[in-house]
Design a protein around this motif. Structure first.
Motif, PDB file in Angstrom:
ATOM      1  N   PHE A  83       0.835  -1.194   0.000  1.00  0.00           N
ATOM      2  CA  PHE A  83       0.000   0.000   0.000  1.00  0.00           C
ATOM      3  C   PHE A  83       0.869   1.244   0.000  1.00  0.00           C
ATOM      4  O   PHE A  83       1.916   1.280   0.627  1.00  0.00           O
ATOM      5  CB  PHE A  83      -0.905   0.022   1.233  1.00  0.00           C
ATOM      6  CG  PHE A  83      -1.896  -1.108   1.264  1.00  0.00           C
ATOM      7  CD1 PHE A  83      -3.153  -0.937   0.726  1.00  0.00           C
ATOM      8  CD2 PHE A  83      -1.552  -2.330   1.809  1.00  0.00           C
ATOM      9  CE1 PHE A  83      -4.069  -1.985   0.738  1.00  0.00           C
ATOM     10  CE2 PHE A  83      -2.450  -3.373   1.829  1.00  0.00           C
ATOM     11  CZ  PHE A  83      -3.714  -3.205   1.295  1.00  0.00           C
ATOM     12  N   ARG A  84       0.446   2.237  -0.711  1.00  0.00           N
ATOM     13  CA  ARG A  84       1.037   3.573  -0.651  1.00  0.00           C
ATOM     14  C   ARG A  84      -0.074   4.476  -0.140  1.00  0.00           C
ATOM     15  O   ARG A  84      -1.003   4.811  -0.863  1.00  0.00           O
ATOM     16  CB  ARG A  84       1.509   4.017  -2.040  1.00  0.00           C
ATOM     17  CG  ARG A  84       2.204   5.371  -2.007  1.00  0.00           C
ATOM     18  CD  ARG A  84       2.905   5.699  -3.304  1.00  0.00           C
ATOM     19  NE  ARG A  84       4.054   4.798  -3.481  1.00  0.00           N
ATOM     20  CZ  ARG A  84       4.375   4.211  -4.629  1.00  0.00           C
ATOM     21  NH1 ARG A  84       3.661   4.429  -5.711  1.00  0.00           N
ATOM     22  NH2 ARG A  84       5.425   3.426  -4.708  1.00  0.00           N
ATOM     23  N   GLY A  85       0.024   4.813   1.146  1.00  0.00           N
ATOM     24  CA  GLY A  85      -1.084   5.507   1.783  1.00  0.00           C
ATOM     25  C   GLY A  85      -2.234   4.527   1.932  1.00  0.00           C
ATOM     26  O   GLY A  85      -2.056   3.421   2.419  1.00  0.00           O
ATOM     27  N   HIS A  86      -3.414   4.897   1.451  1.00  0.00           N
ATOM     28  CA  HIS A  86      -4.573   4.008   1.509  1.00  0.00           C
ATOM     29  C   HIS A  86      -4.763   3.229   0.218  1.00  0.00           C
ATOM     30  O   HIS A  86      -5.619   2.354   0.138  1.00  0.00           O
ATOM     31  CB  HIS A  86      -5.847   4.806   1.820  1.00  0.00           C
ATOM     32  CG  HIS A  86      -5.885   5.315   3.221  1.00  0.00           C
ATOM     33  ND1 HIS A  86      -6.158   4.512   4.304  1.00  0.00           N
ATOM     34  CD2 HIS A  86      -5.646   6.557   3.730  1.00  0.00           C
ATOM     35  CE1 HIS A  86      -6.112   5.226   5.401  1.00  0.00           C
ATOM     36  NE2 HIS A  86      -5.797   6.483   5.083  1.00  0.00           N
ATOM     37  N   GLU A  87      -3.986   3.555  -0.807  1.00  0.00           N
ATOM     38  CA  GLU A  87      -4.148   2.907  -2.101  1.00  0.00           C
ATOM     39  C   GLU A  87      -3.237   1.700  -2.227  1.00  0.00           C
ATOM     40  O   GLU A  87      -2.048   1.769  -1.946  1.00  0.00           O
ATOM     41  CB  GLU A  87      -3.829   3.895  -3.228  1.00  0.00           C
ATOM     42  CG  GLU A  87      -4.815   5.041  -3.322  1.00  0.00           C
ATOM     43  CD  GLU A  87      -4.496   5.951  -4.493  1.00  0.00           C
ATOM     44  OE1 GLU A  87      -3.868   5.475  -5.461  1.00  0.00           O
ATOM     45  OE2 GLU A  87      -4.868   7.126  -4.438  1.00  0.00           O
TER      46      GLU A  87
END
Length: 101
Positions: A83-87
Motif C-alpha cells: 500500500f502507498r497511503g490508503h491505495e
C-alpha cells in the motif's frame, strides 16, 4: 526465490555513516534494490544462486548494527499486499532472468 536483507546500522559517527554507505553500495552492486529504507530485495533464479548472494552479503557485513537475511519463494512474494497511503499498488513482477549454460 527472493532474498530480503533487512538492516539497522548506526549512523552516529562519521565512521558509522561511511560503513553504512559502503554496505549499501555493495548491496546495490550485487543486484539488490531498495524496497523500503533499510530493506533491500534481490530475485534469484534458484536456491543455489540465492546462497551465493547470501554468502556475498555476509562477506561485507559491517562491524556494528543488526542485519537479517530472509529467503522467500516467488509465490510468497507475490502474495504480499503493498500500500502507498490508503491505495493498494501492484506487487513487483518476478524478474525474468536468462541463464546461459
Amino acid at each position: 526465490m527472493w532474498v530480503i536483507v533487512m538492516f539497522d546500522l548506526p549512523t552516529e559517527t562519521k565512521t558509522d555513516r561511511k560503513n553504512y554507505a559502503q554496505f549499501r553500495k555493495k548491496m546495490l552492486a550485487d543486484g539488490f534494490g531498495m524496497f523500503q529504507f533499510s530493506l533491500y530485495v534481490r530475485h534469484c533464479s534458484s536456491r543455489e544462486n540465492a546462497e551465493v548472494h547470501i554468502r556475498r552479503v555476509k562477506s561485507f557485513l559491517p562491524d556494528k548494527g543488526h542485519v537479517g537475511i530472509l529467503c522467500i519463494t516467488d509465490k510468497q512474494f507475490g502474495m504480499m499486499e503493498i500500500f502507498r497511503g490508503h491505495e493498494q499498488i501492484e506487487t513487483p513482477s518476478t524478474i525474468q532472468q536468462l541463464e546461459l549454460f
